[in-house]
Design a protein around this motif. Structure first.
Motif, PDB file in Angstrom:
ATOM      1  N   THR A 223       0.847  -1.205   0.000  1.00  0.00           N
ATOM      2  CA  THR A 223       0.000   0.000   0.000  1.00  0.00           C
ATOM      3  C   THR A 223       0.879   1.250   0.000  1.00  0.00           C
ATOM      4  OG1 THR A 223      -1.634  -1.200   1.294  1.00  0.00           O
ATOM      5  CG2 THR A 223      -1.851   1.184   1.274  1.00  0.00           C
ATOM      6  N   ASP A 226       2.417   1.902  -3.429  1.00  0.00           N
ATOM      7  CA  ASP A 226       1.455   2.469  -4.387  1.00  0.00           C
ATOM      8  C   ASP A 226       1.234   3.953  -4.099  1.00  0.00           C
ATOM      9  OD1 ASP A 226       1.223   0.043  -5.632  1.00  0.00           O
ATOM     10  OD2 ASP A 226      -0.563  -0.582  -4.526  1.00  0.00           O
ATOM     11  N   LEU A 227       1.170   4.279  -2.802  1.00  0.00           N
ATOM     12  CA  LEU A 227       0.941   5.679  -2.419  1.00  0.00           C
ATOM     13  C   LEU A 227       2.146   6.560  -2.771  1.00  0.00           C
ATOM     14  CD1 LEU A 227      -0.873   5.078   0.982  1.00  0.00           C
ATOM     15  CD2 LEU A 227      -1.827   6.245  -1.019  1.00  0.00           C
ATOM     16  N   ALA A 229       4.028   6.298  -5.242  1.00  0.00           N
ATOM     17  CA  ALA A 229       3.977   6.616  -6.675  1.00  0.00           C
ATOM     18  C   ALA A 229       2.853   7.593  -6.983  1.00  0.00           C
ATOM     19  CB  ALA A 229       3.807   5.334  -7.487  1.00  0.00           C
ATOM     20  N   SER A 230       1.737   7.496  -6.241  1.00  0.00           N
ATOM     21  CA  SER A 230       0.582   8.321  -6.620  1.00  0.00           C
ATOM     22  C   SER A 230       0.514   9.679  -5.904  1.00  0.00           C
ATOM     23  CB  SER A 230      -0.719   7.543  -6.387  1.00  0.00           C
ATOM     24  OG  SER A 230      -0.846   7.234  -5.012  1.00  0.00           O
ATOM     25  N   GLU A 231       1.045   9.772  -4.681  1.00  0.00           N
ATOM     26  CA  GLU A 231       0.821  11.031  -3.950  1.00  0.00           C
ATOM     27  C   GLU A 231       1.830  12.132  -4.267  1.00  0.00           C
ATOM     28  OE1 GLU A 231       1.756  11.506   0.366  1.00  0.00           O
ATOM     29  OE2 GLU A 231       2.128   9.367   0.290  1.00  0.00           O
ATOM     30  N   TYR A 234       5.920  13.505 -10.017  1.00  0.00           N
ATOM     31  CA  TYR A 234       7.179  13.120 -10.665  1.00  0.00           C
ATOM     32  C   TYR A 234       7.240  13.816 -12.017  1.00  0.00           C
ATOM     33  CZ  TYR A 234       7.298   9.551  -7.065  1.00  0.00           C
ATOM     34  OH  TYR A 234       7.308   8.916  -5.852  1.00  0.00           O
ATOM     35  N   LYS A 242       8.637  10.566 -16.223  1.00  0.00           N
ATOM     36  CA  LYS A 242       7.778  10.564 -15.029  1.00  0.00           C
ATOM     37  C   LYS A 242       7.415   9.114 -14.660  1.00  0.00           C
ATOM     38  CE  LYS A 242       2.980  12.221 -14.375  1.00  0.00           C
ATOM     39  NZ  LYS A 242       2.413  10.984 -13.938  1.00  0.00           N
ATOM     40  N   GLU A 243       7.027   8.341 -15.670  1.00  0.00           N
ATOM     41  CA  GLU A 243       6.589   6.952 -15.424  1.00  0.00           C
ATOM     42  C   GLU A 243       7.756   6.114 -14.872  1.00  0.00           C
ATOM     43  OE1 GLU A 243       6.057   8.628 -18.290  1.00  0.00           O
ATOM     44  OE2 GLU A 243       3.908   8.968 -18.090  1.00  0.00           O
ATOM     45  N   GLU A 246       8.317   6.980 -11.275  1.00  0.00           N
ATOM     46  CA  GLU A 246       7.292   6.424 -10.373  1.00  0.00           C
ATOM     47  C   GLU A 246       7.617   4.964 -10.040  1.00  0.00           C
ATOM     48  OE1 GLU A 246       3.633   9.243 -11.980  1.00  0.00           O
ATOM     49  OE2 GLU A 246       3.631   7.100 -12.459  1.00  0.00           O
ATOM     50  N   LYS A 250       9.050   3.231  -6.251  1.00  0.00           N
ATOM     51  CA  LYS A 250       8.521   2.052  -5.551  1.00  0.00           C
ATOM     52  C   LYS A 250       9.660   1.083  -5.205  1.00  0.00           C
ATOM     53  CE  LYS A 250       3.881   1.511  -7.436  1.00  0.00           C
ATOM     54  NZ  LYS A 250       3.008   0.512  -8.028  1.00  0.00           N
TER      55      LYS A 250
END
Ligand SMILES: Cc1cc2nc3c(=O)[nH]c(=O)nc-3n(C[C@H](O)[C@H](O)[C@H](O)COP(=O)(O)OP(=O)(O)OC[C@H]3O[C@@H](n4cnc5c(N)ncnc54)[C@H](O)[C@@H]3O)c2cc1C
Length: 268
Positions: A223, A226-227, A229-231, A234, A242-243, A246, A250
């Motif tokens: 969890t 994942d956070l 990368a998303s919060e 980038y 950017k990808e 991310e 992780k």
């Protein structure tokens, strides 16, 4: 290369601050390594070398690092590195070379809050404060979000909080700027996950770090990853997309957590 109208070796912080605020073009001089890359027209260049601010001091509660301390002094300070599991050493050892790190100062590095900064990423994962001459003592986190004000960064203060910490970076080649930098710490106050070189300046991943219990399960770690990368935001530059960043975040955060909880050792 910059130009400088006048050079002053400051006799006190009071004098240095008064000179700094006297003219718009007046500047504090650190190791000059970043400044020499630009073409700024400096009015009065203020040198703090004579004020005894090149020391790393330690007491029972904290380490205090003077602004004129070099990155090399930080890299080679045994006590500091032993206490923080070598993360400060590891965060600077890829910066250019030894001669460079013998001149680059912690004051110039942290005041600048560079998007690529390794040492800012590492210090943000610790319980770090900056002591500004006028602004007083501020958490590094708040300092990162403040505008660039005319002030003198006098000391960096790191609390001894019995944390375990880890630092990892990915670079295309050894002395290049980082593609990404990650520092993680765990203390009785919880986890801190700092991600820098995105290529935006280091920030803490609040949601991700609060998803982790003191002894995190695999699910909690997933969890958190994942956070991470998303919060955070980038970006893409010549070193990576950017990808890619991310995904890299992780991987590096996972390895740092594993280093802390499991003693796994990943080479940088
Ligand atoms: C070619 C090159 C490669 C680099 N690679 C990396 C890298 O891979 N990773 C990384 O993390 N860093 C990297 N850096 C940054 C480097 O580590 C230093 O952070 C940088 O040179 C600034 O330190 P300095 O002492 O040279 O500061 P200076 O260049 O002297 O000053 C920088 C700025 O800070 C201000 N300043 C200096 N000291 C103070 C103070 N005490 N209070 C208030 N303001 C102050 C100055 O007025 C100026 O605006 C690189 C720099 C260069 C030039």
């Amino acid at each position: 290369m910059f130009t400088m109208r006048e050079y002053v070796l400051a006799e006190s912080l009071e004098q240095a601050y008064s000179l700094l605020t006297k003219g718009k073009a007046n500047s504090i001089l650190g190791g000059l390594l970043w400044m020499k890359m630009g073409n700024k027209a400096i009015g009065t260049g203020i040198d703090l070398s004579n004020l005894g601010l090149n020391k790393i001091e330690e007491n029972d509660e904290e380490f205090k690092i003077g602004c004129m301390t070099t990155l090399r002094d930080i890299e080679t300070n045994e006590s500091l590195n032993k206490y923080f599991n070598n993360i400060l050493k590891e965060s600077v050892e890829n910066i250019v070379g030894v001669q460079f790190r013998n001149s680059a100062t912690i004051g110039g590095s942290i005041y600048s809050r560079f998007g690529f900064s390794d040492i800012l990423t590492a210090l943000l994962a610790l319980d770090t404060k900056v002591e500004m001459y006028k602004g007083g003592i501020i958490s590094l986190e708040d300092f990162c979000n403040m505008p660039y004000e005319k002030d003198i960064l006098v000391n960096i203060i790191i609390k001894k909080n019995n944390c375990k910490s880890a630092y990892l970076t990915h670079r295309k080649s050894k002395t290049d700027f980082p593609v990404l930098a990650v520092a993680v710490s765990n203390s009785e106050n919880g986890w801190k996950i700092s991600v820098g070189g995105r290529p935006i300046k280091a920030e803490l991943a609040y949601k991700a770090q609060s998803a982790l219990s003191n002894n995190p399960t695999n699910e909690e770690i997933q969890t958190a990853l994942d956070l991470v990368a998303s919060e955070l935001v980038y970006g893409t530059n010549m070193r990576g997309t950017k990808e890619y960043r991310e995904l890299l975040a992780k991987v590096l955060v996972k390895r740092c957590i594993e280093k802390i909880i499991g003693g796994t050792s990943y080479a940088n």
